[in-house]
Design a protein around this motif. Structure first.
Motif, PDB file in Angstrom:
ATOM      1  N   THR A  53     -23.772  15.738 -56.783  1.00  0.00           N
ATOM      2  CA  THR A  53     -24.742  16.637 -57.405  1.00  0.00           C
ATOM      3  C   THR A  53     -24.712  17.963 -56.663  1.00  0.00           C
ATOM      4  N   THR A  54     -24.630  19.052 -57.418  1.00  0.00           N
ATOM      5  CA  THR A  54     -24.566  20.376 -56.814  1.00  0.00           C
ATOM      6  C   THR A  54     -25.874  20.730 -56.112  1.00  0.00           C
ATOM      7  N   GLY A  55     -25.750  21.585 -55.072  1.00  0.00           N
ATOM      8  CA  GLY A  55     -26.918  22.068 -54.356  1.00  0.00           C
ATOM      9  C   GLY A  55     -26.951  23.577 -54.263  1.00  0.00           C
ATOM     10  N   ALA A  56     -25.814  24.213 -54.579  1.00  0.00           N
ATOM     11  CA  ALA A  56     -25.690  25.673 -54.523  1.00  0.00           C
ATOM     12  C   ALA A  56     -24.402  26.059 -55.233  1.00  0.00           C
ATOM     13  N   ALA A  57     -24.252  27.335 -55.516  1.00  0.00           N
ATOM     14  CA  ALA A  57     -22.957  27.838 -55.987  1.00  0.00           C
ATOM     15  C   ALA A  57     -22.074  27.935 -54.755  1.00  0.00           C
ATOM     16  N   LEU A  58     -20.964  27.200 -54.759  1.00  0.00           N
ATOM     17  CA  LEU A  58     -20.086  27.202 -53.590  1.00  0.00           C
ATOM     18  C   LEU A  58     -19.523  28.588 -53.324  1.00  0.00           C
ATOM     19  N   GLY A  59     -19.497  28.970 -52.046  1.00  0.00           N
ATOM     20  CA  GLY A  59     -18.907  30.235 -51.643  1.00  0.00           C
ATOM     21  C   GLY A  59     -17.402  30.102 -51.481  1.00  0.00           C
ATOM     22  N   ALA A  60     -16.755  31.177 -51.058  1.00  0.00           N
ATOM     23  CA  ALA A  60     -15.296  31.233 -50.959  1.00  0.00           C
ATOM     24  C   ALA A  60     -14.711  30.160 -50.046  1.00  0.00           C
ATOM     25  N   SER A  61     -15.448  29.721 -49.033  1.00  0.00           N
ATOM     26  CA  SER A  61     -14.917  28.694 -48.128  1.00  0.00           C
ATOM     27  C   SER A  61     -15.415  27.297 -48.461  1.00  0.00           C
ATOM     28  N   GLY A  62     -16.195  27.138 -49.521  1.00  0.00           N
ATOM     29  CA  GLY A  62     -16.685  25.824 -49.929  1.00  0.00           C
ATOM     30  C   GLY A  62     -15.749  25.167 -50.924  1.00  0.00           C
ATOM     31  N   SER A  63     -15.689  23.826 -50.894  1.00  0.00           N
ATOM     32  CA  SER A  63     -14.869  23.099 -51.859  1.00  0.00           C
ATOM     33  C   SER A  63     -15.345  21.661 -51.977  1.00  0.00           C
ATOM     34  N   VAL A  64     -15.165  21.100 -53.166  1.00  0.00           N
ATOM     35  CA  VAL A  64     -15.460  19.691 -53.405  1.00  0.00           C
ATOM     36  C   VAL A  64     -14.305  19.124 -54.208  1.00  0.00           C
ATOM     37  N   ASN A  65     -13.548  18.215 -53.583  1.00  0.00           N
ATOM     38  CA  ASN A  65     -12.406  17.566 -54.208  1.00  0.00           C
ATOM     39  C   ASN A  65     -12.768  16.101 -54.386  1.00  0.00           C
ATOM     40  N   ALA A  66     -12.937  15.665 -55.636  1.00  0.00           N
ATOM     41  CA  ALA A  66     -13.362  14.295 -55.905  1.00  0.00           C
ATOM     42  C   ALA A  66     -12.246  13.282 -55.667  1.00  0.00           C
ATOM     43  N   GLY A  67     -11.005  13.717 -55.612  1.00  0.00           N
ATOM     44  CA  GLY A  67      -9.906  12.797 -55.372  1.00  0.00           C
ATOM     45  C   GLY A  67      -9.646  11.892 -56.564  1.00  0.00           C
ATOM     46  N   ASP A  68      -9.073  10.711 -56.288  1.00  0.00           N
ATOM     47  CA  ASP A  68      -8.754   9.747 -57.343  1.00  0.00           C
ATOM     48  C   ASP A  68     -10.018   9.090 -57.871  1.00  0.00           C
ATOM     49  N   GLY A  69      -9.864   8.338 -58.938  1.00  0.00           N
ATOM     50  CA  GLY A  69     -10.991   7.640 -59.542  1.00  0.00           C
ATOM     51  C   GLY A  69     -11.554   8.447 -60.692  1.00  0.00           C
ATOM     52  N   THR A  70     -12.548   7.889 -61.337  1.00  0.00           N
ATOM     53  CA  THR A  70     -13.243   8.579 -62.421  1.00  0.00           C
ATOM     54  C   THR A  70     -14.526   9.124 -61.833  1.00  0.00           C
ATOM     55  N   ASP A  71     -14.583  10.433 -61.651  1.00  0.00           N
ATOM     56  CA  ASP A  71     -15.629  11.064 -60.861  1.00  0.00           C
ATOM     57  C   ASP A  71     -16.516  11.966 -61.709  1.00  0.00           C
ATOM     58  N   THR A  72     -17.789  12.064 -61.305  1.00  0.00           N
ATOM     59  CA  THR A  72     -18.776  12.841 -62.043  1.00  0.00           C
ATOM     60  C   THR A  72     -19.348  13.951 -61.168  1.00  0.00           C
ATOM     61  N   LEU A  73     -19.343  15.169 -61.710  1.00  0.00           N
ATOM     62  CA  LEU A  73     -20.022  16.299 -61.087  1.00  0.00           C
ATOM     63  C   LEU A  73     -21.309  16.518 -61.853  1.00  0.00           C
ATOM     64  N   ILE A  74     -22.438  16.439 -61.148  1.00  0.00           N
ATOM     65  CA  ILE A  74     -23.753  16.615 -61.749  1.00  0.00           C
ATOM     66  C   ILE A  74     -24.248  18.004 -61.369  1.00  0.00           C
ATOM     67  N   VAL A  75     -24.438  18.855 -62.372  1.00  0.00           N
ATOM     68  CA  VAL A  75     -24.839  20.242 -62.129  1.00  0.00           C
ATOM     69  C   VAL A  75     -26.361  20.325 -62.267  1.00  0.00           C
ATOM     70  N   SER A  76     -27.023  20.706 -61.159  1.00  0.00           N
ATOM     71  CA  SER A  76     -28.486  20.716 -61.127  1.00  0.00           C
ATOM     72  C   SER A  76     -29.111  22.074 -61.407  1.00  0.00           C
ATOM     73  N   ASP A  77     -28.269  23.124 -61.492  1.00  0.00           N
ATOM     74  CA  ASP A  77     -28.786  24.467 -61.760  1.00  0.00           C
ATOM     75  C   ASP A  77     -27.671  25.262 -62.437  1.00  0.00           C
ATOM     76  N   SER A  78     -28.019  26.042 -63.441  1.00  0.00           N
ATOM     77  CA  SER A  78     -27.018  26.825 -64.176  1.00  0.00           C
ATOM     78  C   SER A  78     -26.228  27.754 -63.268  1.00  0.00           C
ATOM     79  N   ALA A  79     -26.844  28.281 -62.231  1.00  0.00           N
ATOM     80  CA  ALA A  79     -26.172  29.209 -61.325  1.00  0.00           C
ATOM     81  C   ALA A  79     -25.091  28.533 -60.483  1.00  0.00           C
ATOM     82  N   HIS A  80     -25.130  27.210 -60.379  1.00  0.00           N
ATOM     83  CA  HIS A  80     -24.174  26.491 -59.534  1.00  0.00           C
ATOM     84  C   HIS A  80     -22.768  26.434 -60.118  1.00  0.00           C
TER      85      HIS A  80
END
Length: 168
Positions: A53-80
């Motif tokens: 689940t997102t907590g902020a809009a990631l900056g230039a040095s931020g990253s989230v790599n879900a890797g293998d599997g069937t993964d879900t990104l939950i967006v908690s704010d439109s700005a994210h």
């Protein structure tokens, strides 16, 4: 499901001290986590099912790599997920879930094949620019408010625009 049961539930990741989460060695499961407002966090999921689940809009040095599997990104704010620049920092997610009152343009993120809408009260929740594949894989988890579902290029003459929804 069995995959969800083998997830490591991290809860909300603390903002000031946790800079990196690396679950890539998890071969039988994934992680469930809510990111904090740390826009420079680096997260790598496990080989199973990850739910982030997102907590902020990631900056230039931020990253989230879900890797293998069937993964879900939950967006908690439109700005994210408000731009493709930020969306490119989220990789290897197959399902995108928008929470109540959130609007996401699916042109802002790559690799999504299914979408979930969790519209729990009277706020408008929106998924726009859905591809044909995404539009065939829509799950409504809650639908109390206005649900906006937009298929990419729907105004073009001769295009077949179909949305297939599952109500859960």
């Amino acid at each position: 499901t069995a995959a969800a049961m083998s997830a490591a539930v991290l809860g909300t990741i603390e903002n000031t001290t946790v800079k990196t989460v690396d679950a890539s060695a998890m071969t039988a499961g994934g992680i469930e986590a809510t990111l904090s407002t740390n826009d420079a966090i680096s997260v790598v999921g496990g080989q199973g099912t990850d739910r982030i689940t997102t907590g902020a809009a990631l900056g230039a040095s931020g990253s989230v790599n879900a890797g293998d599997g069937t993964d879900t990104l939950i967006v908690s704010d439109s700005a994210h997920l408000a731009s493709s620049t930020v969306g490119a920092r989220y990789t290897n997610f197959e399902t995108l879930q928008v929470q109540n009152g959130v609007a996401v343009d699916l042109d802002n993120i790559e690799g999504i094949t299914a979408v979930n809408m969790n519209d729990g009260d009277s706020n408008s929740t929106a998924l726009t620019d859905m591809s044909a594949t995404q539009a065939e894989n829509v799950t409504i988890l809650a639908g109390d408010g206005a649900a906006i579902l937009g298929v990419k290029g729907a105004g073009k003459t001769g295009q077949i625009d179909t949305i297939k929804m599952t109500f859960d």
